[in-house]
Design a protein around this motif. Sequence first.
Motif, PDB file in Angstrom:
ATOM      1  N   ARG A   1       0.929  -1.630   0.463  1.00  0.00           N
ATOM      2  CA  ARG A   1      -0.060   0.038   0.054  1.00  0.00           C
ATOM      3  C   ARG A   1       0.996   1.569   0.350  1.00  0.00           C
ATOM      4  O   ARG A   1       0.740   1.984  -0.692  1.00  0.00           O
ATOM      5  CB  ARG A   1      -0.973   0.094   0.980  1.00  0.00           C
ATOM      6  CG  ARG A   1      -1.872  -1.020   1.321  1.00  0.00           C
ATOM      7  CD  ARG A   1      -3.392  -1.120   2.552  1.00  0.00           C
ATOM      8  NE  ARG A   1      -4.129  -1.839   2.225  1.00  0.00           N
ATOM      9  CZ  ARG A   1      -4.398  -2.553   3.052  1.00  0.00           C
ATOM     10  NH1 ARG A   1      -3.597  -3.386   3.963  1.00  0.00           N
ATOM     11  NH2 ARG A   1      -5.333  -3.572   3.102  1.00  0.00           N
ATOM     12  N   MET A   2       1.915   1.263   1.009  1.00  0.00           N
ATOM     13  CA  MET A   2       2.483   2.315   0.151  1.00  0.00           C
ATOM     14  C   MET A   2       4.090   2.157  -0.682  1.00  0.00           C
ATOM     15  O   MET A   2       3.975   3.578  -1.103  1.00  0.00           O
ATOM     16  CB  MET A   2       3.622   2.059   1.919  1.00  0.00           C
ATOM     17  CG  MET A   2       2.959   2.379   3.696  1.00  0.00           C
ATOM     18  SD  MET A   2       2.369   3.954   3.347  1.00  0.00           S
ATOM     19  CE  MET A   2       0.254   3.775   2.897  1.00  0.00           C
TER      20      MET A   2
ATOM     21  N   LEU B   1       0.696   4.011  -2.677  1.00  0.00           N
ATOM     22  CA  LEU B   1       1.052   5.697  -2.609  1.00  0.00           C
ATOM     23  C   LEU B   1       2.278   6.066  -3.056  1.00  0.00           C
ATOM     24  O   LEU B   1       2.552   7.300  -3.131  1.00  0.00           O
ATOM     25  CB  LEU B   1       1.098   5.717  -0.699  1.00  0.00           C
ATOM     26  CG  LEU B   1       1.567   6.887  -0.495  1.00  0.00           C
ATOM     27  CD1 LEU B   1       0.228   7.821  -1.246  1.00  0.00           C
ATOM     28  CD2 LEU B   1       1.357   6.934   1.166  1.00  0.00           C
ATOM     29  N   SER B   2       3.733   5.277  -2.549  1.00  0.00           N
ATOM     30  CA  SER B   2       4.995   6.571  -2.683  1.00  0.00           C
ATOM     31  C   SER B   2       5.254   6.288  -3.804  1.00  0.00           C
ATOM     32  O   SER B   2       6.272   7.080  -4.505  1.00  0.00           O
ATOM     33  CB  SER B   2       5.884   5.446  -1.580  1.00  0.00           C
ATOM     34  OG  SER B   2       5.455   6.217  -0.365  1.00  0.00           O
TER      35      SER B   2
ATOM     36  N   ASP C   1      -0.520   7.401  -7.903  1.00  0.00           N
ATOM     37  CA  ASP C   1      -1.334   6.898  -6.723  1.00  0.00           C
ATOM     38  C   ASP C   1      -2.492   5.752  -7.413  1.00  0.00           C
ATOM     39  O   ASP C   1      -3.263   5.686  -7.950  1.00  0.00           O
ATOM     40  CB  ASP C   1      -2.346   8.233  -7.220  1.00  0.00           C
ATOM     41  CG  ASP C   1      -4.520   9.014  -6.412  1.00  0.00           C
ATOM     42  OD1 ASP C   1      -3.958   7.472  -5.487  1.00  0.00           O
ATOM     43  OD2 ASP C   1      -4.779   9.622  -7.023  1.00  0.00           O
TER      44      ASP C   1
ATOM     45  N   ARG D   1      -2.786   3.705  -4.466  1.00  0.00           N
ATOM     46  CA  ARG D   1      -3.529   2.752  -3.577  1.00  0.00           C
ATOM     47  C   ARG D   1      -5.022   1.946  -3.443  1.00  0.00           C
ATOM     48  O   ARG D   1      -5.000   1.015  -3.411  1.00  0.00           O
ATOM     49  CB  ARG D   1      -3.383   3.215  -2.336  1.00  0.00           C
ATOM     50  CG  ARG D   1      -4.674   3.359  -1.580  1.00  0.00           C
ATOM     51  CD  ARG D   1      -3.739   2.113  -0.712  1.00  0.00           C
ATOM     52  NE  ARG D   1      -4.731   1.496   1.007  1.00  0.00           N
ATOM     53  CZ  ARG D   1      -5.015   2.747   2.053  1.00  0.00           C
ATOM     54  NH1 ARG D   1      -4.438   3.553   2.217  1.00  0.00           N
ATOM     55  NH2 ARG D   1      -5.647   1.505   2.855  1.00  0.00           N
TER      56      ARG D   1
ATOM     57  N   LYS E   1       8.427  10.537   2.523  1.00  0.00           N
ATOM     58  CA  LYS E   1       7.183   9.812   2.243  1.00  0.00           C
ATOM     59  C   LYS E   1       6.559   8.438   2.878  1.00  0.00           C
ATOM     60  O   LYS E   1       5.419   8.212   2.739  1.00  0.00           O
ATOM     61  CB  LYS E   1       6.513   9.853   0.503  1.00  0.00           C
ATOM     62  CG  LYS E   1       7.162  10.984   0.011  1.00  0.00           C
ATOM     63  CD  LYS E   1       6.943  10.896  -1.871  1.00  0.00           C
ATOM     64  CE  LYS E   1       5.644  10.842  -2.262  1.00  0.00           C
ATOM     65  NZ  LYS E   1       5.650  10.992  -3.604  1.00  0.00           N
TER      66      LYS E   1
ATOM     67  N   GLY F   1       3.252   7.976   5.230  1.00  0.00           N
ATOM     68  CA  GLY F   1       2.188   7.021   5.046  1.00  0.00           C
ATOM     69  C   GLY F   1       1.553   6.145   6.385  1.00  0.00           C
ATOM     70  O   GLY F   1       0.349   5.616   6.175  1.00  0.00           O
TER      71      GLY F   1
END
Length: 211
Positions: free
Chosen positions: A104-105, A109-110, A113, A115, A167, A171
């Motif tokens: 997820r991270m 996310l990192s 986009d 997720r 980040k 997160g």
Amino acid sequence: MTGKGLFLTFEGIDGSGKSTQARRLAEALTELGHQVILTREPGGSPGAEEIRRLVLEGEPDRWSAETEILLFTAARRDHLERTILPALEAGKIVICDRFADSTRMYQGLSRGDLRQLVDQLHKLMIGREPDITLLIDMDPETGLSRAKGRQGTEERFEDFGPELQRKMRAGFLELAQEFPDRFHVVDGNRDADRVAQDVSDIVLRELRSMP
């Protein structure tokens, strides 16, 4: 996909000390008479270990974030089928160094986009969250320095640099707020013995509360 055992994961940025704490907790619980399986992601089963080499070695731009999500999910599915679920069904404590929260991270996310895509694949192919997640929170610069100091071959994500680590830390802390029922945040900027004591206290308290 519910088991009789306890599924516990460690999360955190690179160099946070989570792998050390996972090992120490496994040793402590084993000494107390628990049956413990210590495993890791990516990896934890023969097929998943092969995928581990694909995603953790090589140049930073070797894979797109989308491709990484598919590779990590494939590795996780094999790990779940062959290691995690059988151990839980046998009533054991499974301690895993990273799980879906890392995907997820790192990818969700990192690195973009994505997720929602991570969560959709997780729901479709994995369908299991940990019972307890211990987030070892660490200063990003300190963690990256530690990670680079290992001088291993699995440095692909460390090579993205300190901005990714910052980040990631933010997160993970947001994830802890999103899933407060299973997340426990532990300050990793301290002596390893003090961190281990906090981790042990949290897990033993959770074990005592189990039916």
